[in-house]
Each structure stands twice: as structure tokens, then as C-alpha cells.
Design a protein around this motif. Structure first.
Motif, mmCIF file in Angstrom:
data_model
loop_
_atom_site.group_PDB
_atom_site.id
_atom_site.type_symbol
_atom_site.label_atom_id
_atom_site.label_comp_id
_atom_site.label_asym_id
_atom_site.label_seq_id
_atom_site.Cartn_x
_atom_site.Cartn_y
_atom_site.Cartn_z
ATOM 1 N N TRP A 141 11.248 5.590 -1.727
ATOM 2 C CA TRP A 141 11.229 5.270 -3.011
ATOM 3 C C TRP A 141 10.484 4.044 -3.666
ATOM 4 N N GLU A 142 10.669 3.007 -2.649
ATOM 5 C CA GLU A 142 10.171 1.793 -3.262
ATOM 6 C C GLU A 142 8.589 1.723 -3.119
ATOM 7 N N ASP A 143 8.074 2.084 -1.901
ATOM 8 C CA ASP A 143 6.698 1.744 -1.685
ATOM 9 C C ASP A 143 5.876 2.878 -1.459
ATOM 10 N N GLU A 144 6.238 4.183 -1.618
ATOM 11 C CA GLU A 144 5.246 5.337 -0.756
ATOM 12 C C GLU A 144 3.908 5.465 -1.782
ATOM 13 N N GLN A 145 4.210 5.406 -3.071
ATOM 14 C CA GLN A 145 2.916 5.859 -4.131
ATOM 15 C C GLN A 145 2.316 4.532 -3.927
ATOM 16 N N PHE A 146 2.654 3.345 -3.912
ATOM 17 C CA PHE A 146 1.852 2.258 -3.963
ATOM 18 C C PHE A 146 1.035 2.194 -2.528
ATOM 19 N N PHE A 147 1.636 2.751 -1.210
ATOM 20 C CA PHE A 147 1.102 2.565 -0.180
ATOM 21 C C PHE A 147 0.009 3.476 -0.137
ATOM 22 N N LYS A 148 -0.112 4.642 -0.871
ATOM 23 C CA LYS A 148 -0.884 5.675 -1.157
ATOM 24 C C LYS A 148 -2.072 5.178 -1.618
ATOM 25 N N ASN A 149 -1.726 4.751 -2.843
ATOM 26 C CA ASN A 149 -2.686 4.289 -3.863
ATOM 27 C C ASN A 149 -3.647 3.213 -3.144
ATOM 28 N N GLU A 150 -3.202 2.329 -2.480
ATOM 29 C CA GLU A 150 -3.939 1.152 -1.911
ATOM 30 C C GLU A 150 -4.859 1.819 -0.908
ATOM 31 N N LEU A 151 -4.345 2.767 0.120
ATOM 32 C CA LEU A 151 -4.900 3.245 1.163
ATOM 33 C C LEU A 151 -6.405 3.827 0.336
ATOM 34 N N TYR A 152 -6.108 4.827 -0.479
ATOM 35 C CA TYR A 152 -7.223 5.441 -1.065
ATOM 36 C C TYR A 152 -8.170 4.501 -1.678
ATOM 37 N N GLU A 153 -7.535 3.595 -1.948
ATOM 38 C CA GLU A 153 -8.493 2.342 -2.804
ATOM 39 C C GLU A 153 -9.285 1.728 -1.921
ATOM 40 N N LEU A 179 -9.681 2.223 1.833
ATOM 41 C CA LEU A 179 -10.232 3.049 3.177
ATOM 42 C C LEU A 179 -10.921 4.367 2.550
ATOM 43 N N PRO A 180 -11.839 4.673 3.582
ATOM 44 C CA PRO A 180 -12.383 6.012 3.382
ATOM 45 C C PRO A 180 -11.356 7.308 3.149
ATOM 46 N N LYS A 181 -11.717 8.115 2.456
ATOM 47 C CA LYS A 181 -10.838 8.972 2.206
ATOM 48 C C LYS A 181 -10.199 9.747 3.364
ATOM 49 N N GLN A 182 -10.907 10.102 4.318
ATOM 50 C CA GLN A 182 -10.533 10.983 5.543
ATOM 51 C C GLN A 182 -9.642 10.171 6.512
ATOM 52 N N GLN A 183 -10.048 8.820 6.523
ATOM 53 C CA GLN A 183 -9.048 7.709 7.224
ATOM 54 C C GLN A 183 -7.737 7.538 6.637
ATOM 55 N N ALA A 184 -7.909 7.500 5.139
ATOM 56 C CA ALA A 184 -6.376 7.394 4.650
ATOM 57 C C ALA A 184 -5.634 8.649 4.585
ATOM 58 N N GLU A 185 -6.203 9.754 4.397
ATOM 59 C CA GLU A 185 -5.464 10.868 4.618
ATOM 60 C C GLU A 185 -4.838 11.319 5.996
ATOM 61 N N ALA A 186 -5.622 10.575 6.867
ATOM 62 C CA ALA A 186 -5.178 10.708 8.289
ATOM 63 C C ALA A 186 -3.845 9.842 8.495
ATOM 64 N N ILE A 187 -4.113 8.798 8.035
ATOM 65 C CA ILE A 187 -2.792 7.790 8.269
ATOM 66 C C ILE A 187 -1.635 8.359 7.338
ATOM 67 N N ILE A 188 -1.607 8.847 6.130
ATOM 68 C CA ILE A 188 -0.800 9.330 5.416
ATOM 69 C C ILE A 188 -0.009 10.562 5.861
ATOM 70 N N SER A 189 -0.865 11.296 6.559
ATOM 71 C CA SER A 189 -0.234 12.511 7.080
ATOM 72 C C SER A 189 0.308 12.383 8.573
ATOM 73 N N ALA A 190 0.119 11.266 9.060
ATOM 74 C CA ALA A 190 0.662 10.969 10.456
ATOM 75 C C ALA A 190 2.073 10.872 10.529
ATOM 76 N N ALA A 191 2.672 11.369 11.701
ATOM 77 C CA ALA A 191 4.053 11.435 12.029
ATOM 78 C C ALA A 191 4.397 9.935 11.987
ATOM 79 N N HIS A 192 3.642 9.135 12.690
ATOM 80 C CA HIS A 192 4.114 7.470 12.743
ATOM 81 C C HIS A 192 2.713 6.851 12.340
ATOM 82 N N ARG A 193 2.788 6.456 11.256
ATOM 83 C CA ARG A 193 1.536 5.849 10.478
ATOM 84 C C ARG A 193 1.058 4.512 11.160
ATOM 85 N N PRO A 194 2.028 3.540 11.520
ATOM 86 C CA PRO A 194 1.366 2.220 12.132
ATOM 87 C C PRO A 194 0.820 2.805 13.390
ATOM 88 N N ASN A 195 1.173 3.841 14.299
ATOM 89 C CA ASN A 195 0.317 4.230 15.524
ATOM 90 C C ASN A 195 -0.971 4.535 15.138
#
Length: 205
Positions: free
Chosen positions: A138-150, A152-168
Motif C-alpha cells: 500500500w505504501e509503494d506499489e503505485q509509485f513503483f509502477k509509475n516510475e518503471l513506466y516512466e 524503462l521501455p514498456k515491455q521491460q517495465a511490464e515484465a518486471i511488474i508481472s514477475a513473481a520475484h521482481r528483483p530477480n
């Protein structure tokens, strides 16, 4: 802190009941210091209270327990701070090596700029994904998505967001960015060693 929510709610509820009950039975003093009799003052009703002897006898043990718990919490915080500082240092080291080891002899300046920019963005994406991984949703999810889309390329951002383990997933992108850099394989392996340190710092998270 979520693990203690039930205990905190139960303790607060009991405390509120005791204060309310004792105010009705034994009276209370308002904020002006004026005493008021209890609305239900009656010999049949007794105020709720605990003998102070138990607290007096147990306070030394509780004090020692609190000290030990505080020391343990501080050690965990200090260890996390050191690991995070290590990540910051290695991100700088990784980008520095990428810039220094890059072989520009057979590529254009524009290609060099794009490759190194991708390297820095993938490095940032890993650190940002790790921060989100360790933060409440609840604290960081929306900010995280916005920053990634801003950034990174859209495909790369979506791949990280939808990953089971995002750091990996971000580490995978970083490894691919390193592998695409034109440089001697020994220098490339040295940069990959820094990525392995990132993986080690993730631990079992």
C-alpha cells in the motif's frame, strides 16, 4: 507490525473498558481537575484493578527482556543498513566498470551512449525493485509502477511488474545489458561478479 495488530487491538480494548468502567463506578477527574462521582457508584459494583505487587516483582525481568529485544532489533536494523549501503556501493562500482571497460573502437558514440544508458537504467531498476520488494504494497506499489513506466521501455517495465520475484527479474535484465556490452570477456565476468553480490544480498527475501 501487522503481526502484532491483534494483540494491540485486544490490549487497547481492555484498557478502554477498564478506564470506562472505573470512571462509571469510582468517578473521574475532568481536564480542569474537577472530580466527579461515578454515575453507577454502588457498593455492589467494584472497580477493576490489579495488585501492584506483581508488577514490582516482575519489572526487573521485564526490563532485562526489553533491553535484549532492543539490542536484537538494533542489530537487525544495522545489518540491513549495511547491506543496503553495500548495494549502493556496488551499483556505483558496476556502472563505473561499465563505462571504463567499454570498448568504443568499433561502435559509434550513439551506440555507446545507448548501451551505457541501458546499463544504468537496469541497475536502477534492480535497486528500485528491491526497495519495492521490501516495502508494504500500500505504501509503494503505485509509485513503483509509475516510475518503471516512466524510465524503462514498456515491455521491460511490464515484465518486471508481472514477475513473481521482481528483483530477480531486474537482475536478469541487468545481466543481459552487461552481456551486450562490447568488451573483453574477462572484464565482462568481473562486472557479472558485482551482479552476483546483488543476488547474495537478496538472500531468501
Amino acid at each position: 507490525y501487522k503481526n502484532l495488530s491483534r494483540e494491540v487491538v485486544a490490549t487497547t480494548a481492555v484498557a478502554c473498558f477498564v478506564v470506562f468502567w472505573n470512571g462509571l463506578i469510582g468517578g473521574f477527574s475532568d481536564f480542569s481537575g474537577v472530580s466527579h462521582e461515578g454515575l453507577l457508584a454502588n457498593p455492589l459494583f467494584q472497580m477493576v484493578a490489579l495488585p501492584i505487587t506483581g508488577f514490582t516483582l516482575s519489572s526487573p525481568s521485564l526490563g532485562l527482556l526489553l533491553v535484549f529485544r532492543t539490542n536484537t532489533a538494533y542489530k537487525r536494523w544495522d545489518e540491513a543498513r549495511k547491506n543496503w549501503g553495500m548495494n549502493i556501493n556496488h551499483t556505483r562500482d558496476l556502472v563505473r566498470m561499465g563505462n571504463a571497460y567499454y570498448d568504443s573502437s568499433q561502435v559509434t558514440p550513439q551506440r555507446r551512449k545507448e548501451d551505457l544508458e541501458r546499463l544504468s537504467l537496469c541497475t536502477w531498476a534492480f535497486v528500485r525493485s528491491m526497495k519495492r520488494h521490501l516495502s508494504p504494497e500500500w505504501e509503494d506499489e503505485q509509485f513503483f509502477k509509475n516510475e518503471l513506466y516512466e524510465r524503462l521501455p514498456k515491455q521491460q517495465a511490464e515484465a518486471i511488474i508481472s514477475a513473481a520475484h521482481r528483483p530477480n527479474r531486474a537482475l536478469f535484465d541487468l545481466s543481459c545489458a552487461i552481456e551486450n556490452l562490447p568488451m573483453n570477456f574477462m572484464r565482462k565476468n568481473e562486472i557479472h561478479a558485482a551482479v552476483t553480490i546483488f543476488e547474495d544480498n537478496l538472500g531468501s527475501s
